[in-house]
Scaffold this active site. Structure first.
Site, mmCIF file in Angstrom:
data_model
loop_
_atom_site.group_PDB
_atom_site.id
_atom_site.type_symbol
_atom_site.label_atom_id
_atom_site.label_comp_id
_atom_site.label_asym_id
_atom_site.label_seq_id
_atom_site.Cartn_x
_atom_site.Cartn_y
_atom_site.Cartn_z
ATOM 1 N N ASP A 128 0.861 -1.174 0.000
ATOM 2 C CA ASP A 128 0.000 0.000 0.000
ATOM 3 C C ASP A 128 0.903 1.231 0.000
ATOM 4 O O ASP A 128 1.790 1.332 0.837
ATOM 5 C CB ASP A 128 -0.826 -0.042 1.301
ATOM 6 N N HIS A 139 -11.183 -2.267 4.581
ATOM 7 C CA HIS A 139 -10.948 -1.813 5.959
ATOM 8 C C HIS A 139 -11.614 -0.468 6.258
ATOM 9 O O HIS A 139 -11.498 0.027 7.372
ATOM 10 C CB HIS A 139 -9.444 -1.680 6.172
ATOM 11 N N ASP A 140 -12.245 0.144 5.258
ATOM 12 C CA ASP A 140 -12.920 1.426 5.479
ATOM 13 C C ASP A 140 -14.437 1.280 5.461
ATOM 14 O O ASP A 140 -15.158 2.274 5.555
ATOM 15 C CB ASP A 140 -12.542 2.431 4.373
ATOM 16 N N ASP A 168 -3.161 4.689 -2.355
ATOM 17 C CA ASP A 168 -4.163 5.300 -1.498
ATOM 18 C C ASP A 168 -4.662 6.637 -2.062
ATOM 19 O O ASP A 168 -3.845 7.483 -2.459
ATOM 20 C CB ASP A 168 -3.495 5.534 -0.130
ATOM 21 N N GLU A 197 -6.845 3.700 -5.677
ATOM 22 C CA GLU A 197 -8.063 3.946 -4.899
ATOM 23 C C GLU A 197 -8.576 5.329 -5.286
ATOM 24 O O GLU A 197 -7.908 6.327 -5.085
ATOM 25 C CB GLU A 197 -7.783 3.915 -3.393
HETATM 26 C C1 GLC Z 1 -7.817 5.697 2.245
HETATM 27 C C2 GLC Z 1 -7.569 4.568 3.204
HETATM 28 C C3 GLC Z 1 -8.078 4.965 4.561
HETATM 29 C C4 GLC Z 1 -7.316 6.177 5.014
HETATM 30 C C5 GLC Z 1 -7.393 7.303 3.988
HETATM 31 C C6 GLC Z 1 -6.354 8.346 4.257
HETATM 32 O O1 GLC Z 1 -9.147 5.930 2.017
HETATM 33 O O2 GLC Z 1 -8.148 3.406 2.718
HETATM 34 O O3 GLC Z 1 -8.004 3.928 5.489
HETATM 35 O O4 GLC Z 1 -7.818 6.634 6.227
HETATM 36 O O5 GLC Z 1 -7.150 6.843 2.684
HETATM 37 O O6 GLC Z 1 -5.071 7.847 4.008
#
Ligand code: GLC
Length: 567
Positions: free
Chosen positions: A102, A333-334, A204, A259
C-alpha cells in the site's frame, strides 16, 4: 485491443486484503505482525490467492492506522523488522504468490522528516514538499475546504504563521505534487520496494493528488460542497500517474490499483485502460454509497437495491466498452461489512455471504477478498463508544452531537457506519481471542467468534470458505468470467439481481435473490430463446442444499444465488 499475456495474468487473479494490525499476532502485544502473516500463507494459498495486498506497515504514529507514514522505507516495529519482510517475500515466492503493498502518498504523517524540516522556516529546502497558504485577511483558514474526517482541511503552524493542507487527519499533511522533487521522491520510494520484489502497488486516494492551485472556496453548488470538486481527479492527475508508469510501473511490470475517491467512470476508464499506461485497475465507491441518505455517509437509510444494481451495470458496461478494468469488492478496511449491510448476518448468514460472493465474482474485473469476508464475519456487536478506535468514528461521534443528535442517536450511526466494523481481529478458532493473540487485542473481537471462525469453516465442506475457494478457481477455469460481455437480465426485479456474461461460445448466468423472502425470476423471452432454450446448461455454483431446477422461470429461496454456464 491486444494485451501481451504477461500483462494479463492478474485478470484471472483474486487479491486478498490483509489488514495486518488485525490479522495474526505472534508477539503477544495485541496487534498483528508480519510473522503472523507468514504463518498464514498456507491458508491463503489453499484459498487460491495469487496476490496479497498488505496494508501499510511502515513507521507511523498510527493515528490513522498506518495511513500516516513517517518513514516510507522502514518497517514499523509493531509489525516486525525488515528481515521479517524479506522472509515474507521469500515465503510468498515459494508458493508462487505475489505481494501488493500500500503506497500512501497523497499525504505523509506530520512526523515524517520532510514535514519536520518543512515546518521550520519558509526557506527550508523541504518547505515546498507540502501545501502552505497564508491565513485569510481575517486571520482564519485560507478557504472553506473540509477534512474527510471532519473539520477544516487547514492546520495552523505557529513558527511560520501559515496554514498547511490536510484533507484527512490533522497529522496527515498533503504532499505538494506540483513540486517535481516530491514526484521523484515517490518514484524512488516505490522503486525501493519494487527492488525488494514487490509485484504490485495499491495507491491510497491517488486521485486527490492534483489540487486546483487557486484553492477557491467551495460555493456549495455541487453536493457535498466540501471542496472536493477542486482536488478530485484534478487537472494534472493523469500526467502524474503516467510519469509513475514510465518510471516504475512499466519498467517493473507491476500490477497496480488506484483507490479513487468520489471519481467518475470517464476518469476510471482513463486510469485503467492499458493503452493509457496508468494503472492496471481502479477502485471506486459508488456502489457503497447506496445507503447514504442525501449522499451523506453519516445519515442512515436502508440501501437502494435498484441503485446498487444500476451502478454495477453502469461500471461493468462502461469499463468494458472502453477497455477499462474494475477492481471488484464488497468489503475493505474502510467499510462496514457488506454482509450486515446488504444481506442478512443472522438467520441466513451463510446463504447471504455466499450470495454476495457469487454476485461479485461473476463480474468482469479483479475481485478483492477482505480478511474475514471468506468466513462471513459480520459487523461486531458494539455497545459503547469507548469500544471504538478509529479516528474518523471518534471525531464524528462528537460532530454528530454538535449537530444536535443525542449521544444514543450518534452511537447508533457510528455502529452502522464505523470503519472499525471491518477492523476487528481475524477469527481463527474458538479459543480465547479467537486465536488472534495471546495478549490483549488492540480492538475488541466480535462476540460470535466461537461460532464464526476459520477452524470451523475448514471442517465443513459446505462452508462459506469452500464457496469462495470454488469461485476463485472458477475465475481461473472459465474464460467467460474474464472476457464475457456483461448484460443485465433482471429488468428491475425488486428482489433479484440477474446478469449474463456473454461470449460467442458461452453464456454465464448469475441469478441472486437479495431478500429474505422466497421469490421467482423469469428470463425475458428473447434472451431465453437466443441464448438458453434447448442448450446444455451446467450449474457451476450455488448456495442451496437442493439443486434448483433449470428453466425459463426459477424459484428462488431466501438469498439463493446460482451461477450457470451454457455452452
Ligand atoms: C484511504 C484509506 C483509509 C485512510 C485514507 C487516508 O481511504 O483506505 O483507510 O484513512 O485513505 O489515508
Amino acid at each position: 485491443m491486444v494485451i501481451a499475456p504477461e500483462e494479463q495474468w492478474w485478470r484471472k487473479s483474486t487479491v486478498y486484503q490483509v489488514y495486518p494490525k488485525s490479522f495474526k499476532d505472534t508477539s503477544g502485544n495485541g496487534t498483528g505482525d508480519i510473522k503472523g502473516l507468514i504463518g498464514k500463507l498456507d491458508y491463503l494459498q489453499e484459498l487460491g490467492i495469487d496476490i496479497v495486498w498488505l496494508q501499510p506497515i511502515y513507521v507511523s504514529p498510527q493515528n490513522d492506522n498506518g495511513y500516516d507514514v513517517a518513514d516510507y522505507r522502514r518497517i514499523d516495529p509493531n509489525f516486525g523488522t525488515m528481515e521479517d519482510f524479506e522472509e515474507l517475500m521469500k515465503e510468498l515466492k515459494k508458493r508462487g504468490m505475489h505481494l501488493m503493498t500500500d503506497i500512501v502518498v497523497n499525504h505523509s504523517s506530520t512526523e515524517h522528516q520532510w514535514f519536520q524540516e518543512a515546518k521550520k522556516s519558509k526557506e527550508n529546502p523541504y518547505r515546498n514538499y507540502y501545501i502552505w497558504r497564508d491565513p485569510a485577511p481575517d486571520g482564519g483558514v485560507p478557504n472553506n475546504w473540509q477534512s474527510k474526517f471532519g473539520g477544516s482541511a487547514w492546520q495552523f503552524e505557529e513558527t511560520t504563521g501559515q496554514y498547511f493542507l490536510t484533507l484527512f487527519d490533522k497529522t496527515q499533511a498533503d504532499l505538494n505534487w506540483e513540486y517535481e522533487k516530491v514526484r521523484q521522491e515517490v518514484a524512488d520510494l516505490m522503486i525501493f520496494w519494487a527492488e525488494k520484489g514487490v509485484k504490485g502497488f495499491r495507491m491510497d486516494v491517488i486521485n486527490l493528488i492534483s489540487k486546483d492551485q487557486n484553492f477557491p472556496d467551495d460555493d456549495g453548488s455541487i453536493a457535498p460542497g466540501d471542496g472536493r470538486k477542486f482536488y478530485t481527479d484534478g487537472s494534472r492527475v493523469h500526467e502524474y500517474i503516467k510519469e509513475l508508469y514510465a518510471k516504475v510501473f512499466g519498467p517493473y511490470n507491476l500490477v497496480t490499483v488506484g483507490e479513487m475517491s468520489s471519481t467518475t467512470l470517464e476518469h476510471c476508464i482513463r486510469y485503467s485502460n492499458p493503452q493509457e499506461k496508468e494503472f492496471s485497475m481502479t477502485f471506486n465507491f459508488h456502489h457503497l454509497k447506496v445507503d447514504y441518505k442525501n449522499g451523506q455517509k453519516w445519515e442512515l437509510k436502508p440501501y437502494d437495491f435498484e441503485e446498487l444494481k444500476g451502478l454495477f451495470s453502469k461500471w461493468q458496461t462502461g469499463m468494458q466498452r472502453a477497455g477499462g478494468w474494475n477492481a471488484l469488492f464488497w468489503n475493505n478496511h474502510d467499510q462496514p461489512r457488506a454482509l450486515s449491510r446488504f444481506a442478512n448476518d443472522g438467520e441466513y448468514r451463510s446463504e447471504s455471504a455466499k450470495m454476495l460472493a457469487t454476485t461479485l465474482h461473476g463480474l468482469q474485473g479483479t475481485p478483492y477478498v477482505y480478511q474475514g469476508e471468506e468466513i462471513g464475519m459480520p459487523n461486531p456487536d458494539w455497545h459503547d463508544i469507548s469500544e471504538f478506535n478509529d479516528i474518523e468514528s471518534t471525531n464524528m461521534y462528537q460532530i454528530l452531537q454538535e449537530r444536535g443528535l443525542t449521544s444514543v442517536e450518534a452511537l447508533a450511526v457510528i455502529r452502522e457506519r464505523s470503519r472499525d466494523n471491518s477492523r476487528t481481529p481475524m477469527q481463527w478458532d474458538d479459543t480465547e481471542n479467537a486465536g488472534f493473540t495471546n495478549g490483549k487485542p488492540w480492538l475488541k473481537l466480535d462476540g460470535r467468534y466461537r461460532e464464526i471462525n476459520i477452524q470451523r469453516e475448514q471442517a465443513n465442506a459446505d462452508s462459506i470458505l469452500s464457496h469462495y475457494k470454488k469461485l476463485i478457481q472458477l475465475r481461473k477455469q472459465e474464460s467467460v468470467i474474464t472476457e464475457g460481455l456483461f448484460k443485465r437480465l433482471d429488468n428491475q426485479h425488486p428482489e433479484v439481481f440477474a446478469y449474463a456474461r456473454i461470449t460467442d461460445a458461452e453464456t454465464l448466468i448469475v441469478v441472486s435473490n437479495f431478500s429474505s423472502e422466497q421469490t421467482a425470476f423469469t428470463f425475458a423471452e428473447d434472451f431465453w430463446i437466443t441464448r438458453a432454450e434447448g442448450r446444455d446448461t451446467e450449474l457451476l455454483i450455488g448456495n442451496t442444499r437442493e439443486t434448483p431446477s433449470w428453466g425459463k422461470t426459477l424459484e428462488l429461496m431466501p438469498y439463493a444465488s446460482y451461477m450457470w454456464i451454457i455452452r
